[in-house]
Design a protein around this motif. Structure first.
Motif, PDB file in Angstrom:
ATOM      1  N   LEU A 207       6.953  -1.588  -3.713  1.00 40.90           N
ATOM      2  CA  LEU A 207       6.362  -2.062  -2.472  1.00 40.90           C
ATOM      3  C   LEU A 207       5.006  -1.393  -2.241  1.00 40.90           C
ATOM      4  O   LEU A 207       4.783  -0.252  -2.645  1.00 40.90           O
ATOM      5  N   PHE A 208       4.119  -2.110  -1.553  1.00 38.40           N
ATOM      6  CA  PHE A 208       2.766  -1.623  -1.284  1.00 38.40           C
ATOM      7  C   PHE A 208       2.436  -1.774   0.200  1.00 38.40           C
ATOM      8  O   PHE A 208       2.725  -2.807   0.806  1.00 38.40           O
ATOM      9  N   SER A 209       1.794  -0.753   0.753  1.00 33.61           N
ATOM     10  CA  SER A 209       1.142  -0.896   2.056  1.00 33.61           C
ATOM     11  C   SER A 209      -0.244  -1.483   1.816  1.00 33.61           C
ATOM     12  O   SER A 209      -0.706  -1.575   0.675  1.00 33.61           O
ATOM     13  N   ASP A 210      -0.938  -1.883   2.890  1.00 35.74           N
ATOM     14  CA  ASP A 210      -2.279  -2.423   2.703  1.00 35.74           C
ATOM     15  C   ASP A 210      -3.215  -1.376   2.096  1.00 35.74           C
ATOM     16  O   ASP A 210      -4.043  -1.683   1.235  1.00 35.74           O
ATOM     17  N   HIS A 211      -3.072  -0.106   2.519  1.00 36.92           N
ATOM     18  CA  HIS A 211      -3.923   0.952   1.972  1.00 36.92           C
ATOM     19  C   HIS A 211      -3.683   1.122   0.479  1.00 36.92           C
ATOM     20  O   HIS A 211      -4.630   1.230  -0.307  1.00 36.92           O
ATOM     21  N   GLU A 212      -2.412   1.139   0.055  1.00 38.60           N
ATOM     22  CA  GLU A 212      -2.091   1.336  -1.364  1.00 38.60           C
ATOM     23  C   GLU A 212      -2.594   0.179  -2.215  1.00 38.60           C
ATOM     24  O   GLU A 212      -3.111   0.380  -3.322  1.00 38.60           O
ATOM     25  N   LEU A 213      -2.451  -1.032  -1.722  1.00 41.56           N
ATOM     26  CA  LEU A 213      -2.822  -2.195  -2.526  1.00 41.56           C
ATOM     27  C   LEU A 213      -4.332  -2.361  -2.645  1.00 41.56           C
ATOM     28  O   LEU A 213      -4.835  -2.720  -3.717  1.00 41.56           O
ATOM     29  N   PHE A 214      -5.053  -2.071  -1.555  1.00 41.75           N
ATOM     30  CA  PHE A 214      -6.487  -2.353  -1.545  1.00 41.75           C
ATOM     31  C   PHE A 214      -7.353  -1.116  -1.744  1.00 41.75           C
ATOM     32  O   PHE A 214      -8.584  -1.210  -1.691  1.00 41.75           O
ATOM     33  N   ALA A 215      -6.724   0.046  -2.003  1.00 39.73           N
ATOM     34  CA  ALA A 215      -7.487   1.301  -2.078  1.00 39.73           C
ATOM     35  C   ALA A 215      -8.576   1.267  -3.131  1.00 39.73           C
ATOM     36  O   ALA A 215      -9.662   1.848  -2.943  1.00 39.73           O
ATOM     37  N   SER A 216      -8.321   0.624  -4.261  1.00 37.33           N
ATOM     38  CA  SER A 216      -9.298   0.633  -5.350  1.00 37.33           C
ATOM     39  C   SER A 216     -10.208  -0.590  -5.345  1.00 37.33           C
ATOM     40  O   SER A 216     -10.991  -0.799  -6.284  1.00 37.33           O
ATOM     41  N   VAL A 217     -10.106  -1.419  -4.307  1.00 34.78           N
ATOM     42  CA  VAL A 217     -10.905  -2.638  -4.225  1.00 34.78           C
ATOM     43  C   VAL A 217     -12.129  -2.387  -3.351  1.00 34.78           C
ATOM     44  O   VAL A 217     -12.027  -1.803  -2.262  1.00 34.78           O
TER      45      VAL A 217
END
Length: 460
Positions: A207-217
């Motif tokens: 599972l991903f939070s928004d921070h985890e999913l988009f951190a490297s974008v």
């Protein structure tokens, strides 16, 4: 994972802080500590063998008794397999595959301060509720996979799990964001070298939070996991943004491609096939080109948000995958018959006592003893007969002496309209030569039981 509907049929197709289970290092902030009372059977150990009915009107499994009803169809033969836990037997080929998958996720994914991100649950009770096995995974009430013909029920409300996905919602509810599950699963099925009523699955959830999913974008802070008023398409669910789904899909496929190449070899050719599961969308099968053949090896997809919402993780988006351990072991180690996994023959088991789990090994065949074939023909009743009922009866009486059962002929009488089936039963002992005399005793018992229990009319 179970029941993929596509043009490529698939055969794919988790409790707590118990001894021998790795604790999870990574839970969502604010979730309750474990053990979690929501998960069933936490007092049940799977170290002791199961037994058949412990009293009149009861089915006893792992020290617990369950009342029988009109849905009870589990047999003593199947119950004798409960608690064997081949995937936890050191140096068993299923244990080797499980440990290799664990090691890959341990080494490839770390959380805060270098701790392992994924936790592993491989000693959970296979007795689950029908709600866990089907409803929690969004199977419609009339879904064909719920039938008595396909599953082993203790009663209308309790069953032997048909997939390890039965534990998904409960573990997510307890705060887990990344976990692997391994265990024995039970399905009534045909009889041949690749099918057995008990097999083993391993699956993962991330599972991903928004921070985890988009951190490297780049400009990821402007992106969102969810949208209001969206619509479901072939690419996404109605609640998800397209960019979030594409990132989750990429992460999923990358993780599984690395896993399978870790198992099969870095040069392995991989392809993805669109698929459908009740609890993921979009969904995919992975196929690999191994020794010149394309093989399906797992099913996966973006988890249905409704499932996550019901588990209290409505602010997360995630993926899930599932694979069959026997399937992988048979391909990787060249094991030709699924019955061999249940063998206690040292000639089989010692071949897998490796110094390191990643050491190469190729199964060396035991002496293959000759087979004996006997046919059984009967008129089937006008209603109430399914092939899986007959296969289960043959399994119960013939046990692992039966190598294969195949329907070789069927016809409808032109006047009476009665339907006749002829099955060919192949008998082969894994460790010695059978005689026709002893096979005939077993075969006759199958004939008598088929008439008595299935209501067929013998043409013996």
């Amino acid at each position: 994972m179970r029941l993929c509907h596509s043009n490529h049929p698939m055969t794919l197709r988790l409790l707590l802080d118990l001894p021998g289970i790795q604790r999870w290092p990574f839970m969502r902030q604010g979730t309750m500590p474990l053990p979690c009372h929501r998960l069933p059977h936490r007092h049940v150990t799977t170290k002791s063998p199961a037994s058949q009915a412990g009293g009149q009107g009861l089915v006893e499994v792992l020290g617990q008794s369950y009342p029988r009803d009109d849905y009870t169809n589990v047999t003593a033969k199947i119950l004798s397999k409960v608690g064997r836990n081949l995937h936890n037997q050191a140096y068993h080929p299923l244990w080797l595959i499980k440990e290799r998958i664990k090691a890959f996720f341990y080494e490839s994914y770390t959380g805060r301060w270098g701790k392992r991100l994924f936790s592993v649950y491989d000693n959970l009770s296979p007795v689950v509720t029908v709600e866990q096995n089907f409803d929690s995974l969004l199977f419609p009430p009339d879904h064909a996979s719920r039938s008595k013909g396909d599953n082993y029920y203790l009663n209308r409300g309790v069953m032997l799990r048909a997939h390890t996905s039965a534990h998904q919602r409960d573990l997510v509810h307890c705060g887990l964001d990344a976990f692997l599950v391994a265990g024995d699963v039970y399905r009534r099925d045909e009889i041949d070298a690749t099918h057995y009523p008990v097999f083993h699955q391993m699956e993962g959830v991330r599972l991903f939070s928004d921070h985890e999913l988009f951190a490297s974008v780049k400009h990821g802070e402007d992106l969102r996991l969810f949208e209001h008023g969206g619509r479901r398409t072939t690419e996404k669910q109605e609640t998800h943004t397209l960019e979030a789904v594409k990132l989750v899909e990429f992460n999923l496929k990358q993780a599984l491609t690395h896993l399978i190449r870790h198992l099969f070899g870095e040069d392995l050719e991989v392809r993805w096939v669109d698929c459908s599961f009740p609890f993921t969308h979009p969904s995919f099968e992975m196929e690999v080109n191994f020794q010149g053949r394309w093989l399906e090896v797992l099913g996966c997809g973006v988890m249905e948000q409704q499932l996550l919402q019901s588990a209290g993780a409505d602010n997360r988006i995630g993926w899930a995958f599932g694979l069959g351990l026997e399937r992988l072991a048979m391909v990787l180690y060249g094991i030709p018959d699924i019955r061999l996994f249940w063998s206690q023959d040292e000639r089989f088991l010692r071949q897998f006592r490796l110094r390191h789990i990643n050491d190469p090994v190729s199964f060396q065949p035991l002496s293959k003893y000759p087979s004996l074939m006997n046919d059984i023909s009967f008129w089937v009743p006008a209603d109430g007969f399914t092939a899986n009922d007959f296969y289960d009866l043959v399994r119960t009486i013939g046990s692992d002496l039966v190598e294969e059962v195949s329907l070789v002929d069927q016809f409808t009488h032109p006047k009476t309209k009665k339907v006749s089936h002829c099955y060919r039963i192949t008998y082969r002992h894994m460790e010695r030569t059978l005689t026709q005399e002893e096979v005939r005793v077993v075969h006759r018992a199958i004939e008598e039981a088929a008439e008595r229990e299935l209501g067929v009319q013998g043409r013996f």
